[in-house]
Design a protein around this motif. Structure first.
Motif, short mmCIF file in Angstrom:
data_model
loop_
_atom_site.label_atom_id
_atom_site.label_comp_id
_atom_site.label_asym_id
_atom_site.label_seq_id
_atom_site.Cartn_x
_atom_site.Cartn_y
_atom_site.Cartn_z
N ALA A 1 -16.90 -0.11 7.39
CA ALA A 1 -16.95 0.52 6.00
C ALA A 1 -17.02 1.94 6.41
O ALA A 1 -17.80 2.51 7.55
CB ALA A 1 -17.02 -0.20 5.29
N SER B 1 -7.75 6.02 8.12
CA SER B 1 -7.97 7.20 7.45
C SER B 1 -7.94 8.40 6.65
O SER B 1 -8.54 9.57 6.05
CB SER B 1 -9.07 7.40 8.10
N ARG C 1 -7.61 8.10 3.41
CA ARG C 1 -7.51 8.23 1.97
C ARG C 1 -9.06 9.35 1.85
O ARG C 1 -9.98 9.13 2.32
CB ARG C 1 -8.41 6.80 1.38
N THR D 1 -13.42 8.73 0.06
CA THR D 1 -13.16 7.50 -1.10
C THR D 1 -13.62 5.88 0.18
O THR D 1 -13.73 6.33 1.17
CB THR D 1 -11.97 6.65 -1.57
N THR E 1 -14.30 2.36 1.58
CA THR E 1 -13.73 1.91 2.00
C THR E 1 -14.43 1.18 3.19
O THR E 1 -14.88 0.83 4.03
CB THR E 1 -12.47 2.73 2.22
N ASN F 1 -12.49 -1.02 5.45
CA ASN F 1 -11.08 -0.74 6.56
C ASN F 1 -11.33 -2.03 6.99
O ASN F 1 -9.88 -2.06 7.29
CB ASN F 1 -11.93 0.40 7.60
N SER G 1 -8.94 -2.29 4.61
CA SER G 1 -7.88 -1.18 4.06
C SER G 1 -7.04 -1.00 5.05
O SER G 1 -6.17 -0.09 5.72
CB SER G 1 -8.10 -0.06 3.19
N LEU H 1 -4.59 -2.37 -2.13
CA LEU H 1 -5.20 -1.11 -1.29
C LEU H 1 -6.14 -1.80 -0.03
O LEU H 1 -6.64 -1.69 1.33
CB LEU H 1 -7.03 -0.30 -1.66
N TYR H 2 -6.43 -3.53 -0.61
CA TYR H 2 -6.84 -4.22 0.42
C TYR H 2 -6.31 -5.73 0.94
O TYR H 2 -5.53 -5.97 -0.27
CB TYR H 2 -9.01 -5.02 0.50
N ASP I 1 -18.27 6.12 9.42
CA ASP I 1 -17.80 4.90 9.67
C ASP I 1 -19.33 3.73 9.78
O ASP I 1 -20.09 4.34 10.39
CB ASP I 1 -16.43 3.84 9.64
#
Length: 498
Positions: A110, A129, A131, A134, A136, A138, A167, A185-186, A493
């Motif tokens: 994430a 990456s 977005r 935000t 996410t 990932n 994502s 998104l996912y 991340d």
């Protein structure tokens, strides 16, 4: 007319990137650098390399004719011996059966990319990456695998099954393999499903063959989180090298240090028939040199060739977006990808890599190319410093494209109208600095795997005066030149992998 580097700020950026490369050469500190082996690996490989102090030391460089001592197994035989996986408990002193070699691995990542200056909500020229501002999830990648293991007479068999949710799956589809089943998104995507075979044929060290769906073997930055030094990608890894291929790949071990690579596949992120982009095959051709100069140098030169355009008819959506189909001419319009990479291990702690990539596309009438330098320094067993500098040129503006909806890339690959925006012909510069921190106070308490945090700071800049960053395009005007000429952003991340 081709634009050139004329402004003073562009010169400063180039100078800064060159300084980073100079520091690499002179031995100033860095971490887990990339190797010249294919960057894309499965989760299990990542989990095994979480601790740099346990990494395999480079072997010497004996002559090719040198044989191992008579009392020991060859490297190939040793590698294919039955070994216990992590899914079964094998009794001490008992030789594992084939199925006791099964391995299961999971990686969870994430992250967030902070860009307070964006007016589009996007980080331009990014896939995973994209977005801005935000948090996410990932990727959650899970795999079931078996290493290539001897089945007698010099033959070996293994396999990998792997899938991703998160994502990142928006940008890692394979058309015809669950693509488009989720639309937010996912999403999810199968990432690997291949059979691996060792054949004791023709060459002294045999041939390794992969059949099925596999990661692309070009470039320096892989899809799984820890198969790359940073959270964000360089331009070449996002826009030039193939992400996924379905086909057959053979690695022929010509000598102890030299491999010949040949492959035939359906193309980048596509399969066959109705799920293919056209009716012509594509494929790899390359050479790799491993553990040269007393084990310090690895080099590869790999190309991927074939028609990559979609031979469907052009489709226009009610809102005005257009599909990527160009008709039957796509069957003969070639795309050429090339990747040359060299990795030098300065010592046990420092590594420098240089990766050059090139793309020519007949259908887009475009050339894109770039050079990226990486520097890595293991400051402590739990802390690694990484630096990356890149210069990348998109000659027409047709390659660097922001796929702006959740399904834009999948729609583009499957000949559906897709929202996007791009830039004028631009020479991009990028400098990224970051660390990989593996907190011991956390990892010592984990029953499985390891935890890694990677903060980074990154500056992207147009080196020829265009303004593609921090602004979005529209269907009436998808080419952006009213944004900013640079993008300063901060990312971090966190990954847990076992």
């Amino acid at each position: 007319m081709r634009q050139t580097l004329t402004d003073r700020s562009a010169f400063k950026f180039v100078l800064l990137s060159c300084c980073a490369a100079f520091l690499c050469e002179t031995g100033t500190p860095t971490a887990h650098a990339q190797t010249s082996a294919p960057a894309q690996v499965q989760v299990g490989d990542i989990a095994k390399t979480l601790k740099p102090e346990e990494a395999e030391k480079g072997a010497g460089t004996p002559t090719d004719g040198e044989e191992p001592p008579a009392t020991s197994l060859s490297e190939e035989e040793e590698a294919m011996k039955p070994k216990a996986g992590n899914l079964f408990h094998v009794k001490p002193g008992h030789t594992p059966t084939y199925w006791e070699g099964l391995e299961g691995h999971v990686s969870i990542e994430a992250g967030i990319s902070g860009n307070p200056w964006t007016r589009s909500g996007r980080n331009f020229a990014q896939y995973y990456s994209d977005r801005a501002n935000t948090v996410t999830l990932n990727q959650i990648i899970g795999s079931l695998s078996h290493p290539v293991t001897s089945v007698g007479s010099g033959y070996g068999i293994g396999f990998v099954l792997e899938a991703m949710y998160g994502s990142d799956a928006r940008f890692d589809p394979t058309i015809g393999m669950g693509s488009g089943s989720l639309h937010g998104l996912y999403q999810w995507a199968p990432t690997q499903a291949h059979l691996d075979v060792h054949l004791p044929w023709i060459f002294k060290r045999g041939i390794d063959v992969q059949i099925g769906q596999m990661y692309g073997i070009m470039g320096a930055e892989g899809t799984p989180a820890l198969a790359r030094p940073f959270y964000t990608y360089n331009y070449a890894s996002d826009y030039i090298v193939p992400f996924q291929t379905v086909g057959i790949l053979a690695t022929m071990h010509l000598t102890r240090h030299m491999d010949w690579i040949l492959g035939v596949d359906a193309g980048n992120s596509t399969t066959f028939g109705a799920s293919g982009n056209n009716n012509k095959p594509k494929g790899y051709f390359g050479l790799a040199w491993n553990k040269l100069m007393d084990g310090k140098l690895d080099v590869h030169a790999i190309g991927h060739f074939g028609p990559q355009g979609n031979n469907g008819r052009t489709i226009v959506s009610p809102t005005g977006w257009v599909s990527a189909g160009i008709g039957k001419q796509a069957n003969s319009l070639m795309q050429y990808n090339a990747d040359v990479m060299a990795t030098y291990h300065i010592n046990d702690k420092m590594t420098v890599s240089v990766d050059g990539t090139y793309l020519h596309d007949d259908s887009l009438r475009d050339d894109a190319y770039g050079v990226t330098t990486y520097f890595s320094y293991d400051i402590h067993p739990w802390l690694t410093f990484n630096a990356r500098g890149e210069i990348f040129r998109d000659n027409t503006g047709g390659v660097i494209t922001e796929y702006s909806s959740f399904n834009s890339l999948t729609q583009a690959l499957s000949n559906q109208p897709f929202p996007y925006y791009n830039a004028l012909p631009t020479t991009y510069g990028e400098l990224t600095l970051g660390v990989s921190y593996r907190p011991e106070f956390v990892n010592k308490k984990l029953a499985l795997g390891g935890f890694t945090i990677r903060p980074e700071i990154r500056l992207d800049k147009s080196l020829n005066g265009t303004h593609p960053f921090n602004q979005a395009g529209t269907v009436q005007n998808p080419t952006v030149n009213n944004g900013t000429n640079n993008m300063l952003w901060f990312s971090c991340d966190a990954t847990w992998a076992f």
